[in-house]
Design a protein around this motif. Structure first.
Motif, PDB file in Angstrom:
ATOM      1  N   ILE A 157       0.854  -1.196   0.000  1.00 21.82           N
ATOM      2  CA  ILE A 157       0.000   0.000   0.000  1.00 21.82           C
ATOM      3  C   ILE A 157       0.882   1.236   0.000  1.00 21.82           C
ATOM      4  CG2 ILE A 157      -1.915   1.186   1.127  1.00 21.82           C
ATOM      5  CD1 ILE A 157      -2.622  -1.655   0.387  1.00 21.82           C
ATOM      6  N   GLN A 158       0.725   2.088  -1.016  1.00 26.89           N
ATOM      7  CA  GLN A 158       1.470   3.344  -1.080  1.00 26.89           C
ATOM      8  C   GLN A 158       0.647   4.441  -0.418  1.00 26.89           C
ATOM      9  OE1 GLN A 158       1.819   5.131  -4.936  1.00 26.89           O
ATOM     10  NE2 GLN A 158       3.653   6.306  -4.410  1.00 26.89           N
ATOM     11  N   VAL A 159       1.301   5.190   0.456  1.00 25.93           N
ATOM     12  CA  VAL A 159       0.612   6.233   1.203  1.00 25.93           C
ATOM     13  C   VAL A 159       1.531   7.438   1.315  1.00 25.93           C
ATOM     14  CG1 VAL A 159       1.415   5.495   3.498  1.00 25.93           C
ATOM     15  CG2 VAL A 159      -0.839   6.594   3.270  1.00 25.93           C
ATOM     16  N   SER A 160       0.994   8.576   1.708  1.00 27.82           N
ATOM     17  CA  SER A 160       1.791   9.786   1.918  1.00 27.82           C
ATOM     18  C   SER A 160       1.459  10.340   3.296  1.00 27.82           C
ATOM     19  CB  SER A 160       1.491  10.825   0.833  1.00 27.82           C
ATOM     20  OG  SER A 160       0.172  11.334   0.986  1.00 27.82           O
ATOM     21  N   SER A 161       1.917  11.549   3.565  1.00 24.80           N
ATOM     22  CA  SER A 161       1.636  12.178   4.856  1.00 24.80           C
ATOM     23  C   SER A 161       0.269  12.851   4.896  1.00 24.80           C
ATOM     24  CB  SER A 161       2.728  13.214   5.188  1.00 24.80           C
ATOM     25  OG  SER A 161       2.759  14.232   4.189  1.00 24.80           O
ATOM     26  N   ASP A 162      -0.412  12.910   3.772  1.00 22.19           N
ATOM     27  CA  ASP A 162      -1.733  13.534   3.717  1.00 22.19           C
ATOM     28  C   ASP A 162      -2.716  12.728   4.569  1.00 22.19           C
ATOM     29  OD1 ASP A 162      -3.962  15.031   2.956  1.00 22.19           O
ATOM     30  OD2 ASP A 162      -4.339  13.754   1.225  1.00 22.19           O
ATOM     31  N   PRO A 163      -3.370  13.357   5.552  1.00 19.00           N
ATOM     32  CA  PRO A 163      -4.305  12.619   6.423  1.00 19.00           C
ATOM     33  C   PRO A 163      -5.387  11.874   5.651  1.00 19.00           C
ATOM     34  CG  PRO A 163      -3.857  14.787   7.334  1.00 19.00           C
ATOM     35  CD  PRO A 163      -3.228  14.764   5.979  1.00 19.00           C
ATOM     36  N   ALA A 164      -5.884  12.469   4.553  1.00 14.72           N
ATOM     37  CA  ALA A 164      -6.914  11.801   3.759  1.00 14.72           C
ATOM     38  C   ALA A 164      -6.366  10.531   3.115  1.00 14.72           C
ATOM     39  CB  ALA A 164      -7.457  12.748   2.689  1.00 14.72           C
ATOM     40  N   ALA A 165      -5.118  10.593   2.630  1.00 11.70           N
ATOM     41  CA  ALA A 165      -4.495   9.418   2.012  1.00 11.70           C
ATOM     42  C   ALA A 165      -4.293   8.316   3.047  1.00 11.70           C
ATOM     43  CB  ALA A 165      -3.162   9.806   1.379  1.00 11.70           C
ATOM     44  N   ILE A 166      -3.882   8.690   4.255  1.00  9.82           N
ATOM     45  CA  ILE A 166      -3.677   7.702   5.314  1.00  9.82           C
ATOM     46  C   ILE A 166      -4.999   7.049   5.690  1.00  9.82           C
ATOM     47  CG2 ILE A 166      -2.970   7.402   7.725  1.00  9.82           C
ATOM     48  CD1 ILE A 166      -0.960   9.671   7.266  1.00  9.82           C
ATOM     49  N   LYS A 167      -6.037   7.860   5.809  1.00  8.06           N
ATOM     50  CA  LYS A 167      -7.361   7.311   6.148  1.00  8.06           C
ATOM     51  C   LYS A 167      -7.856   6.377   5.046  1.00  8.06           C
ATOM     52  CE  LYS A 167     -11.972   8.732   7.698  1.00  8.06           C
ATOM     53  NZ  LYS A 167     -12.833   9.905   8.025  1.00  8.06           N
ATOM     54  N   ASN A 168      -7.649   6.769   3.778  1.00  8.56           N
ATOM     55  CA  ASN A 168      -8.067   5.925   2.664  1.00  8.56           C
ATOM     56  C   ASN A 168      -7.285   4.610   2.639  1.00  8.56           C
ATOM     57  OD1 ASN A 168      -9.938   7.801   1.802  1.00  8.56           O
ATOM     58  ND2 ASN A 168      -8.559   8.750   0.307  1.00  8.56           N
ATOM     59  N   ALA A 169      -5.983   4.688   2.911  1.00 13.38           N
ATOM     60  CA  ALA A 169      -5.154   3.480   2.925  1.00 13.38           C
ATOM     61  C   ALA A 169      -5.602   2.536   4.041  1.00 13.38           C
ATOM     62  CB  ALA A 169      -3.688   3.853   3.108  1.00 13.38           C
ATOM     63  N   TYR A 170      -5.891   3.099   5.199  1.00  9.76           N
ATOM     64  CA  TYR A 170      -6.358   2.269   6.323  1.00  9.76           C
ATOM     65  C   TYR A 170      -7.704   1.618   5.985  1.00  9.76           C
ATOM     66  CZ  TYR A 170      -7.743   0.856  11.001  1.00  9.76           C
ATOM     67  OH  TYR A 170      -8.145   0.114  12.087  1.00  9.76           O
ATOM     68  N   GLY A 171      -8.583   2.383   5.355  1.00 10.36           N
ATOM     69  CA  GLY A 171      -9.878   1.837   4.953  1.00 10.36           C
ATOM     70  C   GLY A 171      -9.728   0.704   3.953  1.00 10.36           C
ATOM     71  N   LEU A 172      -8.773   0.840   3.038  1.00 11.46           N
ATOM     72  CA  LEU A 172      -8.509  -0.203   2.055  1.00 11.46           C
ATOM     73  C   LEU A 172      -8.013  -1.471   2.741  1.00 11.46           C
ATOM     74  CD1 LEU A 172      -8.291  -1.062  -0.909  1.00 11.46           C
ATOM     75  CD2 LEU A 172      -6.008  -0.012  -0.951  1.00 11.46           C
ATOM     76  N   ILE A 173      -7.110  -1.313   3.684  1.00 18.39           N
ATOM     77  CA  ILE A 173      -6.605  -2.462   4.439  1.00 18.39           C
ATOM     78  C   ILE A 173      -7.738  -3.151   5.194  1.00 18.39           C
ATOM     79  CG2 ILE A 173      -5.145  -3.123   6.395  1.00 18.39           C
ATOM     80  CD1 ILE A 173      -3.231  -0.857   5.486  1.00 18.39           C
ATOM     81  N   LYS A 174      -8.605  -2.351   5.786  1.00 14.25           N
ATOM     82  CA  LYS A 174      -9.735  -2.907   6.532  1.00 14.25           C
ATOM     83  C   LYS A 174     -10.653  -3.720   5.623  1.00 14.25           C
ATOM     84  CE  LYS A 174     -13.515  -1.479   9.604  1.00 14.25           C
ATOM     85  NZ  LYS A 174     -14.151  -0.304  10.293  1.00 14.25           N
ATOM     86  N   ARG A 175     -10.966  -3.182   4.445  1.00 11.02           N
ATOM     87  CA  ARG A 175     -11.881  -3.879   3.532  1.00 11.02           C
ATOM     88  C   ARG A 175     -11.249  -5.145   2.965  1.00 11.02           C
ATOM     89  NH1 ARG A 175     -12.108   1.221   1.310  1.00 11.02           N
ATOM     90  NH2 ARG A 175     -11.448   0.414  -0.725  1.00 11.02           N
ATOM     91  N   LEU A 176      -9.977  -5.066   2.598  1.00  6.71           N
ATOM     92  CA  LEU A 176      -9.310  -6.244   2.057  1.00  6.71           C
ATOM     93  C   LEU A 176      -9.161  -7.330   3.117  1.00  6.71           C
ATOM     94  CD1 LEU A 176      -6.562  -4.638  -0.206  1.00  6.71           C
ATOM     95  CD2 LEU A 176      -8.462  -6.067  -0.946  1.00  6.71           C
ATOM     96  N   SER A 177      -8.907  -6.926   4.356  1.00 12.01           N
ATOM     97  CA  SER A 177      -8.801  -7.903   5.443  1.00 12.01           C
ATOM     98  C   SER A 177     -10.128  -8.599   5.671  1.00 12.01           C
ATOM     99  CB  SER A 177      -8.356  -7.212   6.736  1.00 12.01           C
ATOM    100  OG  SER A 177      -7.074  -6.663   6.586  1.00 12.01           O
ATOM    101  N   SER A 178     -11.207  -7.839   5.509  1.00  5.40           N
ATOM    102  CA  SER A 178     -12.534  -8.426   5.671  1.00  5.40           C
ATOM    103  C   SER A 178     -12.798  -9.482   4.601  1.00  5.40           C
ATOM    104  CB  SER A 178     -13.596  -7.328   5.601  1.00  5.40           C
ATOM    105  OG  SER A 178     -14.899  -7.865   5.689  1.00  5.40           O
ATOM    106  N   ARG A 179     -12.275  -9.249   3.392  1.00  7.48           N
ATOM    107  CA  ARG A 179     -12.503 -10.211   2.311  1.00  7.48           C
ATOM    108  C   ARG A 179     -11.505 -11.360   2.329  1.00  7.48           C
ATOM    109  NH1 ARG A 179     -10.988 -11.393  -2.843  1.00  7.48           N
ATOM    110  NH2 ARG A 179      -9.451  -9.721  -3.016  1.00  7.48           N
ATOM    111  N   LEU A 180     -10.235 -11.051   2.599  1.00  5.98           N
ATOM    112  CA  LEU A 180      -9.180 -12.055   2.480  1.00  5.98           C
ATOM    113  C   LEU A 180      -8.868 -12.782   3.778  1.00  5.98           C
ATOM    114  CD1 LEU A 180      -6.670 -10.004   0.294  1.00  5.98           C
ATOM    115  CD2 LEU A 180      -8.266 -11.759  -0.478  1.00  5.98           C
ATOM    116  N   GLY A 181      -9.360 -12.260   4.896  1.00  4.51           N
ATOM    117  CA  GLY A 181      -8.978 -12.842   6.173  1.00  4.51           C
ATOM    118  C   GLY A 181      -7.694 -12.206   6.682  1.00  4.51           C
TER     119      GLY A 181
END
Length: 280
Positions: A157-181
Motif C-alpha cells: 500500500i502506497q501512502v503519503s503524509s496527507d491525512p486523507a491518504a492515510i485514512k483511505n489506505a487504512y480503509g482499504l486495508i480494513k476492507r481487504l482484510s474483511s474479504r481475504l482474512g
C-alpha cells in the motif's frame, strides 16, 4: 530407478525459487503511483532481476501508459488466442518489461469461466518467466482483484503524509482484510523524510494491530524530490537521469529491500504513538 528419479525431480521443484508477485495499491494520485512504479521497476532491473510490470488498470495515467505499452496487445488477448505472448510483453530496457492485462479494465468484468481460467494460466506463465512481477492494480466495487492469484501476492500500500491518504489506505486495508482474512500488508510511504515515514507507519501499524488484528510491514519510503519530475520530463527514470539524487538512492534501497527481504518486518515496539492521525 523410477522412484529415485521422482524424488530428484521433487527436490529440484522444491529448490526452485517461486516467483514473487508484488501487488501495488495506492491512496495517492494515479500519476504519483505510476512514477513510483516506473522508477522502482528500473531500480529492480538494476539489481540484476528480470522484472515484469503488469498494468491491470489500463488508464491514461497507469504505468502501462507511462511505459508506452500498447493496449491492443494485452494478456487477455493472449488468453483469447488473439495475440502471442511475445506480442503482449514489451521489453522496455535490459531486465525490464511491461504488459497490459486488458485493453480496458471494464473488459475484465463478466468474463466466462473458461476465459478467466485461460487468463490465469497466461499470468502464471508471465510470473514464471520473471524474477519479480510488479502489478499496478485497483480493487473493484467488491474489493476484489481482476486476477484471483493476486489474493496470494505481496500486497503493498502506497501512502503519503496527507491525512486523507492515510485514512483511505487504512480503509482499504480494513476492507481487504474483511474479504481475504487475516494477512499482512506492506507499507510504502512517499514524499516524506525517513522520520516522517517511520511515524506514519508506526501509527498505521498500531491502529491495524489494535482494531483489525492485522500486521503491517514497513518496506521503506521515497522522499519528496523534484528530480523525479525533471527525469519524467526528460522521458527517463530518476535513477538514470540523476543517479545521485535523494530519490534515486531511496529507490535503490527499496529495490534491495524487495529483492532480499520482501516479508521483512521492522519492529517498532515501544515507539510512542505520534505522527499523523488516522481519523478513526
Amino acid at each position: 530407478m523410477a522412484n529415485i528419479d521422482q524424488a530428484e525431480g521433487l527436490r529440484r521443484m522444491l529448490a526452485t525459487p517461486k516467483p514473487r508477485v508484488f501487488t501495488f495499491l495506492s491512496a495517492l494520485k494515479d500519476e504519483e503511483k505510476s512514477a513510483m512504479l516506473v522508477n522502482l521497476g528500473v531500480s529492480l532491473a538494476r539489481q540484476g532481476q528480470q522484472i515484469t510490470i503488469l498494468d491491470a488498470r489500463s488508464r491514461l495515467n497507469s504505468v502501462g501508459a507511462w511505459l508506452n505499452a500498447q493496449n491492443d496487445m494485452s494478456l487477455l488477448d493472449v488468453a483469447r488466442q488473439q495475440r502471442t505472448m511475445q506480442e503482449a510483453i514489451k521489453i522496455v530496457a535490459a531486465g525490464l518489461s511491461v504488459a497490459v492485462l486488458s485493453r480496458e479494465s471494464s473488459m475484465l468484468s463478466g468474463l466466462s469461466a473458461e476465459t478467466s481460467r485461460q487468463l490465469a494460466k497466461v499470468f502464471d506463465v508471465v510470473a514464471q518467466r520473471a524474477d519479480l512481477v510488479v502489478v499496478d492494480v485497483n480493487v473493484d466495487e467488491y474489493d476484489a482483484f481482476p486476477l484471483a492469484a493476486l489474493d496470494h501476492s505481496e500486497l503493498v500500500i502506497q501512502v503519503s503524509s496527507d491525512p486523507a491518504a492515510i485514512k483511505n489506505a487504512y480503509g482499504l486495508i480494513k476492507r481487504l482484510s474483511s474479504r481475504l482474512g487475516r494477512r499482512s500488508f506492506s507499507i510504502l510511504v512517499s514524499g516524506v523524510s525517513e522520520r516522517e515515514a517511520t511515524l506514519i507507519y508506526t501509527n498505521m501499524a498500531q491502529a491495524a494491530s489494535r482494531y483489525l488484528a492485522v500486521p503491517l510491514n514497513y518496506i521503506g519510503y521515497v522522499p519528496e524530490d523534484d528530480h523525479v519530475r525533471k527525469a519524467a520530463c526528460l522521458g527517463q527514470s530518476v535513477i538514470d537521469a540523476f543517479p545521485k539524487a535523494r530519490a534515486s538512492v531511496a529507490f535503490s534501497r527499496l529495490a534491495t529491500q524487495l529483492v532480499h527481504s520482501a516479508r521483512s518486518v521492522m519492529s517498532f515496539e515501544g515507539v510512542p504513538e505520534l505522527g499523523v492521525g488516522l481519523g478513526i
